[in-house]
Write an enzyme that holds these catalytic residues in place. Structure first.
Site, PDB file in Angstrom:
ATOM      1  CB  CYS A  56      24.842  74.514  37.844  1.00 10.43           C
ATOM      2  SG  CYS A  56      23.276  74.110  38.633  1.00 10.43           S
ATOM      3  CB  CYS A  60      18.761  79.693  37.204  1.00 10.87           C
ATOM      4  SG  CYS A  60      18.433  78.231  38.221  1.00 10.87           S
ATOM      5  CB  CYS A  63      22.650  81.187  37.180  1.00 10.65           C
ATOM      6  SG  CYS A  63      23.977  80.618  38.270  1.00 10.65           S
ATOM      7  CB  CYS A 100      26.599  82.259  53.170  1.00 12.56           C
ATOM      8  SG  CYS A 100      25.368  81.539  52.086  1.00 12.56           S
ATOM      9  CB  CYS A 131      24.414  80.398  55.813  1.00  7.21           C
ATOM     10  SG  CYS A 131      23.142  80.493  54.525  1.00  7.21           S
ATOM     11  CB  CYS A 191      18.588  82.335  54.284  1.00  4.48           C
ATOM     12  SG  CYS A 191      19.196  83.690  53.268  1.00  4.48           S
ATOM     13  NE  ARG A 263      22.611  88.493  53.968  1.00  9.01           N
ATOM     14  CZ  ARG A 263      22.088  87.275  54.171  1.00  9.01           C
ATOM     15  NH1 ARG A 263      21.747  86.527  53.154  1.00  9.01           N
ATOM     16  NH2 ARG A 263      21.945  86.820  55.381  1.00  9.01           N
TER      17      ARG A 263
END
Ligand code: SAM
Ligand code: DTB
Ligand code: SF4
Length: 336
Positions: A56, A60, A63, A100, A131, A191, A263
């Site tokens: 990616c 972040c 991550c 998800c 999701c 979400c 969650r």
């Protein structure tokens, strides 16, 4: 204070007052709000699959999948549709009601959309809620996913607007809010939550919850992740949130977001059963089940089964949804 007032505008002072409450009083209030809005012993079960791992371009700091950090994660291509369907069938057999699908992208490319839409419609036809979490979307992509049958879109704000720049520099907090508004306009459920334990202050945690709670339509689902420290990332050595402070934050979230399913997301593997039990008492009512999250291990299936039995917890069954009509109404209001 009216516990269930969903139009309440939260201020920094109001949230600080919640955090300052004696622990027992805070948990009692959170449990009271919880019981006013949910069956107290029901927990929703979602299953996560990484349909596209690693590589990616975003930065972040937490991550494992960012190309900028030396982690053990290798990049993969988008999963084949038949493999996703086979995995979703296992998830359903294991008691998950929502599936998800996550992708390590800044956002999907036009060439991905057809496969993504097929995945959504095939998984939905198995009788699972769907999701996806694919990064930033434009308006047209949100509409196409909705048309394919996507129920929820996960897109976290991750932290407070003030702390965001310390964690991510390749996109802004406003970029995230923009995608969330496209998701709403398209008529999907939102979400949206964040991560605790990235070096943020209690005030930042409160500010993140204020953004969520003061949305015109707060998210139906709010993931609260405890940072899973990933070797090689800038946050590998971040100071963990102290467990009582973690429970306190869950309780504050329950009070501020009375109608949202909360969650207990990443990080459960490093939590004791007692800590998880306290989080459920404080108002958490959803978990990820299955042995893997995206790139890290989750709690083993059997351990979760055993904990549910010990605590007398039951699976939350999706209602005749319920909020589908409500969401269509949101979409109309947002568009007008
Ligand atoms: N690339 C998409 C995006 O960023 O929106 C979707 C996948 S991304 C991995 C989904 C969310 O997982 C992030 O927003 C973050 O809140 C959470 N997450 C990622 N790595 C994590 C970690 N090490 N610990 C806790 N939560 C994490
Ligand atoms: C969310 O808030 N947490 C999930 C899901 N949304 C996509 C992701 C957790 C990732 C944990 C670290 C990993 O396995 O890489
Ligand atoms: Fe990419 Fe999402 Fe990881 Fe950020 S959180 S680096 S956008 S996969």
């Amino acid at each position: 204070m009216n516990h269930t007032a969903d139009n309440q505008t939260w201020t920094a002072e109001g949230v600080q007052a919640l955090f300052a409450m004696p622990f027992n009083d805070l948990l009692y209030q959170a449990q009271t709000v919880h019981r006013e809005n949910f069956a107290p012993n029901q927990v929703q079960k979602s299953r996560l699959v990484n349909i596209k791992t690693g590589g990616c371009p975003e930065d972040c700091k937490y991550c494992s999948q960012s190309i900028r950090y030396q982690t053990e994660v290798d990049a993969s291509k988008l999963m084949k549709i038949e493999d996703v369907i086979a995995d979703a069938k296992v998830a359903k057999k294991d008691g998950a009601t929502r599936y998800c699908m996550g992708a390590a992208w800044r956002g999907p490319k036009p060439s991905h959309m057809e496969s993504l839409c097929t995945m959504v419609s095939e998984v939905k036809s198995l009788g699972l809620e769907t999701c996806m979490t694919l990064g930033l979307l434009n308006r047209d992509q949100a509409v196409r996913l909705k048309q394919a049958g996507l129920d929820f879109y996960n897109h976290n704000i991750d932290t407070s607007p003030e702390y965001y720049g310390q964690v991510i520099t390749t996109r802004t907090f406003e970029d995230r809010l923009q995608t969330i508004s496209y998701v709403r306009e398209a008529g999907m459920k939102v979400c949206c939550g964040g991560i605790l334990g990235m070096g943020e202050s209690q005030q930042d945690r409160g500010r993140m919850l204020i953004v969520l709670a003061n949305m015109k339509h707060p998210p139906e689902s709010v993931p609260i992740n405890m940072l899973v420290p990933i070797p090689g990332t800038p946050l590998a050595e971040a100071q963990q949130v102290e467990p009582i402070e973690f429970v306190r934050t869950v309780a504050v979230a329950r009070i501020m977001l009375p109608m949202s399913v909360l969650r207990l997301s990443a990080g459960r593997r490093s939590m004791s059963e007692e800590l998880q039990a306290l989080c459920f008492f404080a108002g958490a009512n959803s978990i990820f089940v299955g042995d893997r999250l995206l790139t890290t291990d989750n709690v083993e299936y059997d351990h979760d089964e055993a904990l549910f039995t010990k605590l007398g917890l039951e699976d939350m069954v999706p209602t005749a949804e319920s909020s589908a009509d409500q969401v269509d109404q949101y979409a109309q209001e947002t568009a007008s």
